[in-house]
Motif scaffolding. Sequence first.
Motif, PDB file in Angstrom:
ATOM      1  N   MET A   1      19.296  28.319  11.884  1.00  0.00           N
ATOM      2  CA  MET A   1      17.958  27.850  11.500  1.00  0.00           C
ATOM      3  C   MET A   1      16.909  28.452  12.451  1.00  0.00           C
ATOM      4  SD  MET A   1      16.540  23.932  11.207  1.00  0.00           S
ATOM      5  CE  MET A   1      17.777  23.526   9.982  1.00  0.00           C
ATOM      6  N   LYS A   2      15.852  29.007  11.886  1.00  0.00           N
ATOM      7  CA  LYS A   2      14.807  29.645  12.687  1.00  0.00           C
ATOM      8  C   LYS A   2      13.981  28.610  13.439  1.00  0.00           C
ATOM      9  CE  LYS A   2      10.554  32.337  12.199  1.00  0.00           C
ATOM     10  NZ  LYS A   2       9.652  33.039  11.268  1.00  0.00           N
ATOM     11  N   ASP A   3      13.626  28.932  14.683  1.00  0.00           N
ATOM     12  CA  ASP A   3      12.679  28.116  15.440  1.00  0.00           C
ATOM     13  C   ASP A   3      11.281  28.629  15.124  1.00  0.00           C
ATOM     14  OD1 ASP A   3      14.576  26.496  16.694  1.00  0.00           O
ATOM     15  OD2 ASP A   3      14.925  27.978  18.248  1.00  0.00           O
ATOM     16  N   ILE A   4      10.549  27.900  14.291  1.00  0.00           N
ATOM     17  CA  ILE A   4       9.229  28.370  13.867  1.00  0.00           C
ATOM     18  C   ILE A   4       8.206  28.215  14.985  1.00  0.00           C
ATOM     19  CG2 ILE A   4       8.454  26.186  12.827  1.00  0.00           C
ATOM     20  CD1 ILE A   4       7.290  27.970  10.524  1.00  0.00           C
ATOM     21  N   ILE A   5       8.465  27.287  15.906  1.00  0.00           N
ATOM     22  CA  ILE A   5       7.631  27.138  17.101  1.00  0.00           C
ATOM     23  C   ILE A   5       8.539  27.141  18.326  1.00  0.00           C
ATOM     24  CG2 ILE A   5       6.050  25.637  18.389  1.00  0.00           C
ATOM     25  CD1 ILE A   5       5.046  24.586  15.703  1.00  0.00           C
ATOM     26  N   GLN A   6       8.211  27.985  19.279  1.00  0.00           N
ATOM     27  CA  GLN A   6       8.950  28.048  20.537  1.00  0.00           C
ATOM     28  C   GLN A   6       7.975  27.799  21.689  1.00  0.00           C
ATOM     29  OE1 GLN A   6      11.417  31.738  20.677  1.00  0.00           O
ATOM     30  NE2 GLN A   6      10.737  31.971  18.556  1.00  0.00           N
ATOM     31  N   ILE A   7       8.274  26.794  22.468  1.00  0.00           N
ATOM     32  CA  ILE A   7       7.450  26.453  23.631  1.00  0.00           C
ATOM     33  C   ILE A   7       8.276  26.775  24.869  1.00  0.00           C
ATOM     34  CG2 ILE A   7       6.318  24.553  24.865  1.00  0.00           C
ATOM     35  CD1 ILE A   7       5.851  23.278  22.088  1.00  0.00           C
ATOM     36  N   LYS A   8       7.784  27.728  25.662  1.00  0.00           N
ATOM     37  CA  LYS A   8       8.587  28.306  26.734  1.00  0.00           C
ATOM     38  C   LYS A   8       7.935  28.088  28.101  1.00  0.00           C
ATOM     39  CE  LYS A   8       9.971  32.078  23.605  1.00  0.00           C
ATOM     40  NZ  LYS A   8      10.024  33.544  23.427  1.00  0.00           N
ATOM     41  N   ASN A   9       8.512  27.156  28.868  1.00  0.00           N
ATOM     42  CA  ASN A   9       8.126  26.950  30.273  1.00  0.00           C
ATOM     43  C   ASN A   9       6.615  26.833  30.461  1.00  0.00           C
ATOM     44  OD1 ASN A   9      10.899  27.242  31.160  1.00  0.00           O
ATOM     45  ND2 ASN A   9      10.641  29.450  30.859  1.00  0.00           N
ATOM     46  N   ILE A  10       6.003  25.946  29.665  1.00  0.00           N
ATOM     47  CA  ILE A  10       4.547  25.831  29.745  1.00  0.00           C
ATOM     48  C   ILE A  10       4.127  24.858  30.842  1.00  0.00           C
ATOM     49  CG2 ILE A  10       4.252  26.417  27.317  1.00  0.00           C
ATOM     50  CD1 ILE A  10       3.545  23.434  26.828  1.00  0.00           C
ATOM     51  N   SER A  11       2.989  25.144  31.442  1.00  0.00           N
ATOM     52  CA  SER A  11       2.366  24.251  32.412  1.00  0.00           C
ATOM     53  C   SER A  11       0.902  24.068  32.024  1.00  0.00           C
ATOM     54  CB  SER A  11       2.466  24.813  33.831  1.00  0.00           C
ATOM     55  OG  SER A  11       3.820  24.897  34.236  1.00  0.00           O
ATOM     56  N   PHE A  12       0.400  22.842  32.226  1.00  0.00           N
ATOM     57  CA  PHE A  12      -0.977  22.556  31.847  1.00  0.00           C
ATOM     58  C   PHE A  12      -1.464  21.309  32.565  1.00  0.00           C
ATOM     59  CE2 PHE A  12      -4.115  20.299  29.320  1.00  0.00           C
ATOM     60  CZ  PHE A  12      -5.081  21.281  29.154  1.00  0.00           C
ATOM     61  N   ASN A  13      -2.722  21.334  32.946  1.00  0.00           N
ATOM     62  CA  ASN A  13      -3.399  20.111  33.375  1.00  0.00           C
ATOM     63  C   ASN A  13      -4.879  20.232  33.043  1.00  0.00           C
ATOM     64  OD1 ASN A  13      -3.431  22.050  35.800  1.00  0.00           O
ATOM     65  ND2 ASN A  13      -4.999  20.544  36.366  1.00  0.00           N
ATOM     66  N   TYR A  14      -5.514  19.091  32.801  1.00  0.00           N
ATOM     67  CA  TYR A  14      -6.947  19.071  32.575  1.00  0.00           C
ATOM     68  C   TYR A  14      -7.663  19.202  33.921  1.00  0.00           C
ATOM     69  CZ  TYR A  14      -5.972  17.517  27.805  1.00  0.00           C
ATOM     70  OH  TYR A  14      -5.528  17.451  26.508  1.00  0.00           O
ATOM     71  N   PRO A  15      -8.904  19.685  33.928  1.00  0.00           N
ATOM     72  CA  PRO A  15      -9.628  19.847  35.198  1.00  0.00           C
ATOM     73  C   PRO A  15      -9.649  18.555  36.013  1.00  0.00           C
ATOM     74  CG  PRO A  15     -10.847  20.881  33.402  1.00  0.00           C
ATOM     75  CD  PRO A  15      -9.707  20.154  32.772  1.00  0.00           C
ATOM     76  N   ASN A  27      11.675  23.526  21.130  1.00  0.00           N
ATOM     77  CA  ASN A  27      11.566  24.305  19.901  1.00  0.00           C
ATOM     78  C   ASN A  27      11.389  23.372  18.709  1.00  0.00           C
ATOM     79  OD1 ASN A  27      11.975  26.782  21.242  1.00  0.00           O
ATOM     80  ND2 ASN A  27      14.195  26.560  21.100  1.00  0.00           N
ATOM     81  N   VAL A  28      10.724  23.880  17.683  1.00  0.00           N
ATOM     82  CA  VAL A  28      10.590  23.158  16.410  1.00  0.00           C
ATOM     83  C   VAL A  28      11.270  23.999  15.341  1.00  0.00           C
ATOM     84  CG1 VAL A  28       8.983  22.315  14.659  1.00  0.00           C
ATOM     85  CG2 VAL A  28       8.440  22.034  17.097  1.00  0.00           C
ATOM     86  N   HIS A  29      12.222  23.400  14.625  1.00  0.00           N
ATOM     87  CA  HIS A  29      12.992  24.126  13.623  1.00  0.00           C
ATOM     88  C   HIS A  29      12.221  24.238  12.309  1.00  0.00           C
ATOM     89  CE1 HIS A  29      15.979  23.584  16.586  1.00  0.00           C
ATOM     90  NE2 HIS A  29      16.390  22.374  16.216  1.00  0.00           N
ATOM     91  N   GLU A  30      12.279  25.407  11.708  1.00  0.00           N
ATOM     92  CA  GLU A  30      11.594  25.640  10.446  1.00  0.00           C
ATOM     93  C   GLU A  30      12.140  24.722   9.348  1.00  0.00           C
ATOM     94  OE1 GLU A  30       9.976  29.464   7.946  1.00  0.00           O
ATOM     95  OE2 GLU A  30      11.970  29.620   8.838  1.00  0.00           O
ATOM     96  N   GLY A  31      11.235  24.119   8.585  1.00  0.00           N
ATOM     97  CA  GLY A  31      11.631  23.278   7.463  1.00  0.00           C
ATOM     98  C   GLY A  31      11.948  21.846   7.817  1.00  0.00           C
ATOM     99  N   GLU A  32      11.950  21.517   9.117  1.00  0.00           N
ATOM    100  CA  GLU A  32      12.256  20.150   9.531  1.00  0.00           C
ATOM    101  C   GLU A  32      10.983  19.314   9.677  1.00  0.00           C
ATOM    102  OE1 GLU A  32      16.442  19.955  11.992  1.00  0.00           O
ATOM    103  OE2 GLU A  32      14.569  19.855  13.110  1.00  0.00           O
ATOM    104  N   TRP A  33      11.192  18.004   9.663  1.00  0.00           N
ATOM    105  CA  TRP A  33      10.140  17.057  10.055  1.00  0.00           C
ATOM    106  C   TRP A  33      10.510  16.599  11.458  1.00  0.00           C
ATOM    107  CZ3 TRP A  33       6.797  13.949   6.403  1.00  0.00           C
ATOM    108  CH2 TRP A  33       5.939  13.090   7.106  1.00  0.00           C
ATOM    109  N   THR A  34       9.705  17.002  12.431  1.00  0.00           N
ATOM    110  CA  THR A  34       9.943  16.658  13.828  1.00  0.00           C
ATOM    111  C   THR A  34       8.899  15.643  14.274  1.00  0.00           C
ATOM    112  OG1 THR A  34      10.839  18.850  14.332  1.00  0.00           O
ATOM    113  CG2 THR A  34      10.102  17.529  16.192  1.00  0.00           C
TER     114      THR A  34
END
Length: 277
Positions: A1-15, A27-34
Amino acid sequence: MKDIIQIKNISFNYPDQPILFNNLSMNVHEGEWTAIIGQNGSGKSTLARLIDGLIVLKSGQIVVDDLVVNDDNIFDIRNKIGMVFQNPEDQFVGATVEDDVAFGLENRQVPREQMHEIVEKSLKQVGMWEFRDRIPANLSGGQKQRVAIAGIVALSPKIIILDEATSMLDPRGRQDILDLVYKIKQDNHLTVISITHDIDEAAGADRVIVVNKGSIVEEDKPDNIFGDISKLKSIGLSAPFTSQLIMALKKRGIDSPYQYLNDKRLIAWIKKLVSTK
């Protein structure tokens, strides 16, 4: 099953805020409800906005349908994603329901004749064609969400993100919208991401990701996630009503081989239980 969204080692903060995500991957799999669940402030909605490029990563990478989320690809990515927000009025720009659904098509310079066909089809798909001349602000909460969804369906995305989209609705209205999105998902072979703190809403997903304090603490099928009531409570989440009912029945001596069942399976189990008494 294809991963339609791949989130890779992300970092984030608001100011001027602490780090929200620190090397988070999923990852989010294509065709699934996540379903992505967690307390308020856990980072759920921020994650949705990062995926759609509404806010910018500090580091790491997000890939949507083989395109890296960056300035060069942002318009192509947003053509692939439709977002439904908590308050649909934030999305309305047209004077009438019909105008509002047509707005995105006009921006894409769709020929007028084709545009009218798409708008009619989209509004009929969500049961709002008869309201096409109404002012969106005068509709009920559920009707507003249907119009917002019609505006997204008209643009033929591959992914729909529901960002707390049912939180302002009553239980009946919430279920009506979820049933509608499920039908649209099936008819159009879409991927759906539901950002929610409503456990019963998340229970209908194919896969559940639990986020707490910017980290993923659990990822599994609903049956396995919602069967562990103590773990849900430990991160400040309530258990689904069906899990609570099964637990209450056990305390009354009615034992169940299950820790969690969705509504339909729970009703079937209770009917079977009653018929054998």
